[in-house]
Design a protein around this motif. Sequence first.
Motif, PDB file in Angstrom:
ATOM      1  N   GLU A   1      19.128 -14.868  20.423  1.00 34.77           N
ATOM      2  CA  GLU A   1      20.507 -15.306  20.618  1.00 34.77           C
ATOM      3  C   GLU A   1      21.473 -14.128  20.732  1.00 34.77           C
ATOM      4  OE1 GLU A   1      21.636 -18.114  17.601  1.00 34.77           O
ATOM      5  OE2 GLU A   1      20.701 -19.767  18.690  1.00 34.77           O
ATOM      6  N   THR A   2      21.078 -12.950  20.260  1.00 35.40           N
ATOM      7  CA  THR A   2      21.954 -11.786  20.312  1.00 35.40           C
ATOM      8  C   THR A   2      22.373 -11.472  21.745  1.00 35.40           C
ATOM      9  OG1 THR A   2      21.107 -10.849  18.268  1.00 35.40           O
ATOM     10  CG2 THR A   2      22.085  -9.310  19.824  1.00 35.40           C
ATOM     11  N   ALA A   3      21.440 -11.482  22.658  1.00 35.03           N
ATOM     12  CA  ALA A   3      21.768 -11.202  24.063  1.00 35.03           C
ATOM     13  C   ALA A   3      22.710 -12.264  24.619  1.00 35.03           C
ATOM     14  CB  ALA A   3      20.494 -11.119  24.894  1.00 35.03           C
ATOM     15  N   ASP A   4      22.484 -13.516  24.254  1.00 40.12           N
ATOM     16  CA  ASP A   4      23.374 -14.589  24.703  1.00 40.12           C
ATOM     17  C   ASP A   4      24.794 -14.368  24.187  1.00 40.12           C
ATOM     18  OD1 ASP A   4      21.257 -15.869  25.979  1.00 40.12           O
ATOM     19  OD2 ASP A   4      20.829 -17.159  24.250  1.00 40.12           O
ATOM     20  N   ALA A   5      24.909 -13.991  22.926  1.00 39.90           N
ATOM     21  CA  ALA A   5      26.225 -13.761  22.329  1.00 39.90           C
ATOM     22  C   ALA A   5      26.951 -12.616  23.026  1.00 39.90           C
ATOM     23  CB  ALA A   5      26.085 -13.474  20.833  1.00 39.90           C
TER      24      ALA A   5
ATOM     25  N   GLY B   1      23.238  -8.491  15.027  1.00 41.36           N
ATOM     26  CA  GLY B   1      21.930  -8.721  14.444  1.00 41.36           C
ATOM     27  C   GLY B   1      20.896  -7.921  15.209  1.00 41.36           C
ATOM     28  N   ASP B   2      19.658  -8.189  14.961  1.00 43.38           N
ATOM     29  CA  ASP B   2      18.563  -7.462  15.594  1.00 43.38           C
ATOM     30  C   ASP B   2      18.155  -8.170  16.886  1.00 43.38           C
ATOM     31  OD1 ASP B   2      16.253  -6.196  16.369  1.00 43.38           O
ATOM     32  OD2 ASP B   2      15.195  -6.507  14.480  1.00 43.38           O
ATOM     33  N   PRO B   3      18.487  -7.587  18.048  1.00 34.50           N
ATOM     34  CA  PRO B   3      18.162  -8.262  19.304  1.00 34.50           C
ATOM     35  C   PRO B   3      16.664  -8.390  19.565  1.00 34.50           C
ATOM     36  CG  PRO B   3      19.074  -6.082  19.739  1.00 34.50           C
ATOM     37  CD  PRO B   3      19.171  -6.327  18.261  1.00 34.50           C
TER      38      PRO B   3
END
Length: 128
Positions: free
Chosen positions: A50-54, A43-45
């Motif tokens: 949450e992208t960075a967490d993932a 997705g778009d960080p």
Amino acid sequence: MTPVTHPLIARLETECGWPRLATLAEVEAFTGRPGAHCLFIPGDPARNLETADAAVILPELVIAFQRAFDCAIVDDAIEAALRDATRALRTPGFLFYRKGRFLGAIEKIRDWSDYMTRIPHLLGRISA
């Protein structure tokens, strides 16, 4: 203008050696190989924190599951098409495959216990 890759996603390519899949043909080739596979749809960080967490959680899951699956990153160019095809519309998402077949997805960030329950269930859908 090429979008800038978030440093934690770039780390998955450089340190973990995960490929970035930019075409649906590459997705088909990667997921069709022997074994189980996880595609990371970031997705778009910039819009989704949450992208960075993932990007931090997924390598830890690979270790926790003793490398029962390998991983690749889905490029922005095909992200929407792949999300539509799998109906995994929320990001970030982990899409699981075996023998070229989509097994299911885990969307958004979850509790660790949820991953520990759901991943074995997904990987067990088609036996090795």
